[in-house]
Scaffold this motif. Structure first.
Motif, PDB file in Angstrom:
ATOM      1  N   GLY A 142       0.471  -0.992  -0.131  1.00  0.00           N
ATOM      2  CA  GLY A 142      -0.025   0.029   0.173  1.00  0.00           C
ATOM      3  C   GLY A 142       1.298   1.272  -0.144  1.00  0.00           C
ATOM      4  O   GLY A 142       0.132   2.099  -0.015  1.00  0.00           O
ATOM      5  N   ASN A 143       2.027   1.003   0.667  1.00  0.00           N
ATOM      6  CA  ASN A 143       2.705   2.251   0.020  1.00  0.00           C
ATOM      7  C   ASN A 143       4.160   1.876  -0.898  1.00  0.00           C
ATOM      8  O   ASN A 143       5.464   2.004   0.204  1.00  0.00           O
ATOM      9  CB  ASN A 143       3.036   3.046   1.994  1.00  0.00           C
ATOM     10  N   GLY A 144       4.186   2.117  -1.792  1.00  0.00           N
ATOM     11  CA  GLY A 144       5.607   2.896  -2.581  1.00  0.00           C
ATOM     12  C   GLY A 144       5.516   3.408  -3.549  1.00  0.00           C
ATOM     13  O   GLY A 144       5.096   4.951  -3.006  1.00  0.00           O
ATOM     14  N   THR A 145       6.942   3.415  -4.116  1.00  0.00           N
ATOM     15  CA  THR A 145       7.475   4.943  -4.470  1.00  0.00           C
ATOM     16  C   THR A 145       6.467   5.574  -5.215  1.00  0.00           C
ATOM     17  O   THR A 145       6.424   6.902  -5.270  1.00  0.00           O
ATOM     18  CB  THR A 145       8.943   4.783  -4.491  1.00  0.00           C
ATOM     19  N   THR A 146       5.536   4.777  -6.383  1.00  0.00           N
ATOM     20  CA  THR A 146       4.328   5.728  -7.049  1.00  0.00           C
ATOM     21  C   THR A 146       3.118   5.348  -6.474  1.00  0.00           C
ATOM     22  O   THR A 146       2.598   6.615  -6.761  1.00  0.00           O
ATOM     23  CB  THR A 146       4.493   4.525  -8.219  1.00  0.00           C
ATOM     24  N   PHE A 147       2.963   5.038  -6.095  1.00  0.00           N
ATOM     25  CA  PHE A 147       0.844   4.675  -5.620  1.00  0.00           C
ATOM     26  C   PHE A 147       1.377   4.388  -3.767  1.00  0.00           C
ATOM     27  O   PHE A 147       1.762   3.532  -3.202  1.00  0.00           O
ATOM     28  CB  PHE A 147       0.277   3.813  -5.982  1.00  0.00           C
ATOM     29  N   GLU A 148      -0.140   5.073  -2.733  1.00  0.00           N
ATOM     30  CA  GLU A 148      -0.863   4.717  -2.048  1.00  0.00           C
ATOM     31  C   GLU A 148      -1.875   4.764  -1.989  1.00  0.00           C
ATOM     32  O   GLU A 148      -2.833   4.687  -2.560  1.00  0.00           O
ATOM     33  CB  GLU A 148      -0.285   6.086  -1.182  1.00  0.00           C
ATOM     34  N   THR A 149      -1.752   2.812  -1.660  1.00  0.00           N
ATOM     35  CA  THR A 149      -2.998   2.005  -1.705  1.00  0.00           C
ATOM     36  C   THR A 149      -3.790   2.187  -0.223  1.00  0.00           C
ATOM     37  O   THR A 149      -3.152   1.321   0.563  1.00  0.00           O
ATOM     38  CB  THR A 149      -3.027   1.264  -2.455  1.00  0.00           C
ATOM     39  N   ARG A 150      -5.135   2.490  -0.357  1.00  0.00           N
ATOM     40  CA  ARG A 150      -5.774   2.544   1.814  1.00  0.00           C
ATOM     41  C   ARG A 150      -6.996   1.901   1.098  1.00  0.00           C
ATOM     42  O   ARG A 150      -7.717   1.756   0.650  1.00  0.00           O
ATOM     43  CB  ARG A 150      -5.754   3.718   1.963  1.00  0.00           C
ATOM     44  N   LEU A 151      -7.048   0.670   2.174  1.00  0.00           N
ATOM     45  CA  LEU A 151      -8.898   0.576   2.072  1.00  0.00           C
ATOM     46  C   LEU A 151      -9.466   0.650   2.989  1.00  0.00           C
ATOM     47  O   LEU A 151      -9.267   0.946   4.772  1.00  0.00           O
ATOM     48  CB  LEU A 151      -8.605  -1.082   1.922  1.00  0.00           C
ATOM     49  N   THR A 152     -10.836   1.402   3.081  1.00  0.00           N
ATOM     50  CA  THR A 152     -11.677   2.088   3.868  1.00  0.00           C
ATOM     51  C   THR A 152     -13.336   1.057   3.697  1.00  0.00           C
ATOM     52  O   THR A 152     -13.705   0.828   2.722  1.00  0.00           O
ATOM     53  CB  THR A 152     -12.026   3.422   3.755  1.00  0.00           C
ATOM     54  N   LEU A 153     -13.826   0.733   5.526  1.00  0.00           N
ATOM     55  CA  LEU A 153     -14.850  -0.192   5.236  1.00  0.00           C
ATOM     56  C   LEU A 153     -16.227   1.276   5.861  1.00  0.00           C
ATOM     57  O   LEU A 153     -15.832   1.567   6.390  1.00  0.00           O
ATOM     58  CB  LEU A 153     -14.757  -1.548   5.909  1.00  0.00           C
ATOM     59  N   ARG A 154     -16.808   0.838   5.139  1.00  0.00           N
ATOM     60  CA  ARG A 154     -18.159   1.138   5.181  1.00  0.00           C
ATOM     61  C   ARG A 154     -19.275   0.752   5.484  1.00  0.00           C
ATOM     62  O   ARG A 154     -19.943   0.317   4.571  1.00  0.00           O
ATOM     63  CB  ARG A 154     -18.511   2.154   4.206  1.00  0.00           C
ATOM     64  N   ASP A 155     -20.449   0.657   6.279  1.00  0.00           N
ATOM     65  CA  ASP A 155     -21.279  -0.004   6.524  1.00  0.00           C
ATOM     66  C   ASP A 155     -22.330   0.905   5.701  1.00  0.00           C
ATOM     67  O   ASP A 155     -22.448   1.609   4.850  1.00  0.00           O
ATOM     68  CB  ASP A 155     -21.821   0.646   8.014  1.00  0.00           C
ATOM     69  N   SER A 156     -23.917   0.805   5.586  1.00  0.00           N
ATOM     70  CA  SER A 156     -25.173   0.649   5.341  1.00  0.00           C
ATOM     71  C   SER A 156     -25.329   2.402   4.777  1.00  0.00           C
ATOM     72  O   SER A 156     -26.126   2.737   3.957  1.00  0.00           O
ATOM     73  CB  SER A 156     -26.245   0.182   5.058  1.00  0.00           C
ATOM     74  N   SER A 157     -24.726   2.859   5.877  1.00  0.00           N
ATOM     75  CA  SER A 157     -25.619   4.753   5.810  1.00  0.00           C
ATOM     76  C   SER A 157     -24.320   5.183   5.681  1.00  0.00           C
ATOM     77  O   SER A 157     -24.496   6.827   5.660  1.00  0.00           O
ATOM     78  CB  SER A 157     -25.821   4.864   8.202  1.00  0.00           C
ATOM     79  N   GLY A 158     -23.612   4.428   4.889  1.00  0.00           N
ATOM     80  CA  GLY A 158     -21.785   5.546   4.512  1.00  0.00           C
ATOM     81  C   GLY A 158     -20.887   5.598   5.426  1.00  0.00           C
ATOM     82  O   GLY A 158     -19.682   6.526   5.423  1.00  0.00           O
ATOM     83  N   SER A 159     -20.666   5.147   7.352  1.00  0.00           N
ATOM     84  CA  SER A 159     -20.011   5.322   8.156  1.00  0.00           C
ATOM     85  C   SER A 159     -19.090   4.884   8.006  1.00  0.00           C
ATOM     86  O   SER A 159     -19.036   3.434   7.730  1.00  0.00           O
ATOM     87  CB  SER A 159     -20.518   5.772   9.380  1.00  0.00           C
ATOM     88  N   GLU A 160     -17.966   5.162   8.148  1.00  0.00           N
ATOM     89  CA  GLU A 160     -16.183   3.988   8.248  1.00  0.00           C
ATOM     90  C   GLU A 160     -16.933   3.769   9.379  1.00  0.00           C
ATOM     91  O   GLU A 160     -16.796   4.260  10.856  1.00  0.00           O
ATOM     92  CB  GLU A 160     -14.923   5.141   8.127  1.00  0.00           C
TER      93      GLU A 160
END
Length: 191
Positions: free
Chosen positions: A50-68
């Motif tokens: 998830g954290n290289g020299t070219t790209f950064e990649t992150r994952l977020t989970l959200r419930d049915s109301s859109g809250s993390e």
């Protein structure tokens, strides 16, 4: 007219960057499993992804109301948001081997065999698909899942892990192969 739209987009990008810088310390604590003083059983596994020299990649989970969140009700919709940022000052292109852009893998806690893979529910065409990222561009790719498994059952209550990745040839869900285009393993609960 185009000048106004361009200025407006640049202002939004600057604002998003400022928010990212201000919250970086909070995110770092979550990703690297820093103690927050509570007894949260949800662990994230930093395997160097998830954290290289070219790209950064992150994952977020959200419930049915859109809250993390990392805690879900049984059969509740879960939205996986994969955020990919080009960290460079130049355009970058990712060549995908098909029309599949992203994948999400759900595992039993501390196991390596996936219970569910998002691409199992998708039609994919074997057509080379380039994705162009402008300099410093961030994209959010999402997938909403009802916790249904291939055998027709749903996730039982318990602890699980999830990983998101860009579906490029060289990117794998294998925990022994870290890559900048995949997220760290994120823990979540069905309770």
């Amino acid at each position: 007219m185009f000048s106004f739209i361009r200025r407006s987009m640049i202002a939004r990008l600057i604002a998003l960057s400022a928010v990212g810088v201000l919250t970086m310390g909070v995110e770092k604590g979550c990703v690297f499993g820093a103690s927050t003083g509570d007894d949260d059983p949800i662990d994230n596994v930093d395997d160097g992804s998830g954290n290289g020299t070219t790209f950064e990649t992150r994952l977020t989970l959200r419930d049915s109301s859109g809250s993390e969140t990392t805690v879900f009700e049984p059969n509740e919709l879960i939205t996986f948001e994969l955020t990919v940022r080009n960290k460079t000052a130049t355009e970058q292109t990712i060549e995908l081997p098909s029309t599949l852009v992203h994948e999400f893998y759900v595992f039993n806690d501390d196991e390596e065999t996936a219970l569910w893979v998002s691409s199992d529910d998708q039609t994919v065409n074997p057509v080379v698909t380039p994705i162009d990222f402008a300099a410093n561009e961030t994209r959010v790719m999402s997938f909403t899942w009802n916790q249904g498994l291939a055998d027709g059952t749903f996730l039982a209550t318990g602890d699980y892990d999830v990983r998101g990745l860009v579906a490029a040839d060289e990117v794998s869900a294998d925990p022994d192969e870290p890559h900048e285009l995949r997220s760290v393993l994120r823990g979540f609960q069905v309770d």
